[in-house]
Motif scaffolding. Structure first.
Motif, short mmCIF file in Angstrom:
data_model
loop_
_atom_site.label_atom_id
_atom_site.label_comp_id
_atom_site.label_asym_id
_atom_site.label_seq_id
_atom_site.Cartn_x
_atom_site.Cartn_y
_atom_site.Cartn_z
N ARG A 75 46.66 21.04 34.59
CA ARG A 75 45.40 21.73 34.89
C ARG A 75 45.30 22.05 36.38
NH1 ARG A 75 40.16 21.95 32.25
NH2 ARG A 75 38.68 22.71 33.80
N ALA A 76 45.66 21.08 37.22
CA ALA A 76 45.62 21.31 38.67
C ALA A 76 46.58 22.43 39.07
CB ALA A 76 45.98 20.02 39.41
N SER A 77 47.74 22.44 38.46
CA SER A 77 48.72 23.49 38.74
C SER A 77 48.18 24.85 38.31
CB SER A 77 50.03 23.18 38.01
OG SER A 77 50.96 24.20 38.25
N SER A 78 47.58 24.92 37.14
CA SER A 78 47.00 26.18 36.65
C SER A 78 45.87 26.66 37.55
CB SER A 78 46.48 26.00 35.22
OG SER A 78 47.55 25.78 34.33
N GLU A 79 45.02 25.74 37.98
CA GLU A 79 43.92 26.12 38.86
C GLU A 79 44.43 26.62 40.21
OE1 GLU A 79 41.24 22.79 38.98
OE2 GLU A 79 40.52 23.19 36.93
N THR A 80 45.49 26.01 40.71
CA THR A 80 46.11 26.47 41.96
C THR A 80 46.66 27.87 41.78
OG1 THR A 80 46.66 24.21 42.61
CG2 THR A 80 47.89 25.98 43.67
N ASP A 81 47.34 28.10 40.66
CA ASP A 81 47.88 29.44 40.38
C ASP A 81 46.76 30.48 40.32
OD1 ASP A 81 50.39 28.33 40.24
OD2 ASP A 81 50.51 28.38 38.04
N TRP A 82 45.64 30.14 39.67
CA TRP A 82 44.51 31.07 39.59
C TRP A 82 43.92 31.34 40.97
CZ3 TRP A 82 43.77 34.61 36.39
CH2 TRP A 82 44.07 34.45 35.04
N GLY A 83 43.84 30.30 41.78
CA GLY A 83 43.32 30.47 43.14
C GLY A 83 44.18 31.44 43.94
N LEU A 84 45.50 31.28 43.82
CA LEU A 84 46.41 32.20 44.50
C LEU A 84 46.26 33.63 43.97
CD1 LEU A 84 49.65 30.02 44.67
CD2 LEU A 84 48.25 30.78 46.59
N GLU A 85 46.14 33.75 42.67
CA GLU A 85 45.97 35.07 42.06
C GLU A 85 44.69 35.74 42.54
OE1 GLU A 85 46.92 38.28 39.51
OE2 GLU A 85 48.13 36.59 40.13
N LEU A 86 43.62 34.99 42.61
CA LEU A 86 42.35 35.57 43.06
C LEU A 86 42.39 35.95 44.54
CD1 LEU A 86 39.85 33.31 41.09
CD2 LEU A 86 40.45 35.71 40.64
N ARG A 87 43.05 35.15 45.36
CA ARG A 87 43.21 35.52 46.78
C ARG A 87 44.05 36.79 46.92
NH1 ARG A 87 43.40 29.94 47.55
NH2 ARG A 87 45.66 29.85 47.73
N THR A 88 45.09 36.89 46.10
CA THR A 88 45.92 38.10 46.11
C THR A 88 45.08 39.31 45.73
OG1 THR A 88 47.90 36.85 45.57
CG2 THR A 88 47.93 39.22 45.09
N ARG A 89 44.27 39.19 44.71
CA ARG A 89 43.41 40.30 44.28
C ARG A 89 42.41 40.67 45.37
NH1 ARG A 89 46.92 41.69 42.18
NH2 ARG A 89 47.68 40.77 40.31
N ASP A 90 41.91 39.68 46.10
CA ASP A 90 40.97 39.98 47.19
C ASP A 90 41.68 40.76 48.30
OD1 ASP A 90 38.37 39.79 48.45
OD2 ASP A 90 39.32 38.41 49.87
N ARG A 91 42.90 40.37 48.63
CA ARG A 91 43.69 41.12 49.63
C ARG A 91 43.93 42.54 49.15
NH1 ARG A 91 46.36 36.21 50.17
NH2 ARG A 91 48.09 36.87 48.87
N GLN A 92 44.22 42.68 47.86
CA GLN A 92 44.46 44.02 47.31
C GLN A 92 43.18 44.86 47.29
OE1 GLN A 92 46.57 43.23 43.63
NE2 GLN A 92 48.51 43.64 44.67
N ARG A 93 42.04 44.22 47.11
CA ARG A 93 40.77 44.94 47.18
C ARG A 93 40.59 45.52 48.57
NH1 ARG A 93 36.32 43.67 49.50
NH2 ARG A 93 36.92 41.50 49.78
N LYS A 94 40.91 44.72 49.58
CA LYS A 94 40.82 45.21 50.97
C LYS A 94 41.84 46.31 51.21
CE LYS A 94 39.11 40.77 52.58
NZ LYS A 94 39.46 39.51 53.21
N LEU A 95 43.02 46.19 50.62
CA LEU A 95 44.05 47.21 50.75
C LEU A 95 43.59 48.52 50.11
CD1 LEU A 95 46.89 48.03 51.60
CD2 LEU A 95 47.74 46.99 49.48
N THR A 96 42.91 48.43 48.99
CA THR A 96 42.38 49.63 48.33
C THR A 96 41.42 50.37 49.25
OG1 THR A 96 42.63 48.58 46.16
CG2 THR A 96 41.15 50.46 46.28
N THR A 97 40.62 49.63 50.00
CA THR A 97 39.71 50.25 50.96
C THR A 97 40.50 51.01 52.02
OG1 THR A 97 38.10 48.49 50.59
CG2 THR A 97 37.86 49.76 52.61
#
Length: 152
Positions: A75-97
């Motif tokens: 579970r901890a590993s999965s949550e870490t993976d999701w956290g990384l994925e969400l940070r990546t998506r946030d960076r990509q949101r900024k890139l889209t701008t």
């Protein structure tokens, strides 16, 4: 409209494009003529669509429900993976701008020119990073000044 196919260059920084007729910008032609602008517009649009597609995939996975791992380590590993994925998506949101800003610069006739010096940005730089707003020299000076400011 010019058709194109995407060649994935550096997924992280750009979306390289080859127009249907095989056109690729060169130093031998007028800088930011109609064909060059069409080339970079298509590259930026392709890159933006790729990011949007990846974001939709992430959203679909999030909607599948909460992480339900029985083992605490899993579970901890999965949550870490999701956290990384969400940070990546946030960076990509900024890139889209930034991509949208580059598309606006194309429409306004300012694309491809350094926002600091007004000089043309090299085609190689724009191919590698179509959202570039400064020449390599201006970018390096900007980064040196930023480093000096942080060090003080």
């Amino acid at each position: 409209m010019l058709a194109s196919s995407v060649k994935k260059a550096s997924k992280k920084n750009s979306a390289e494009v080859t127009l249907a007729d095989g056109y690729e910008p060169s130093e031998d032609e007028e800088f930011m003529d109609e064909r060059q602008l069409a080339y970079f517009r298509q590259a930026l649009e392709n890159w933006k669509q790729e990011i949007i597609g990846e974001s939709k995939e992430t959203l679909a996975h999030l909607q599948d429900g909460p992480i339900q791992e029985a083992d605490l380590n899993d579970r901890a590993s999965s949550e870490t993976d999701w956290g990384l994925e969400l940070r990546t998506r946030d960076r990509q949101r900024k890139l889209t701008t930034k991509i949208e800003a580059a598309l606006r610069r194309i429409e306004e006739g300012e694309y491809g020119y350094c926002q600091v010096t007004g000089e043309p940005i090299s085609l190689d730089r724009l191919k590698a990073r179509p959202i570039a707003t400064m020449t390599v020299e201006a970018q390096e000076a900007h980064e040196r000044n930023e480093k000096i400011s942080r060090d003080q």
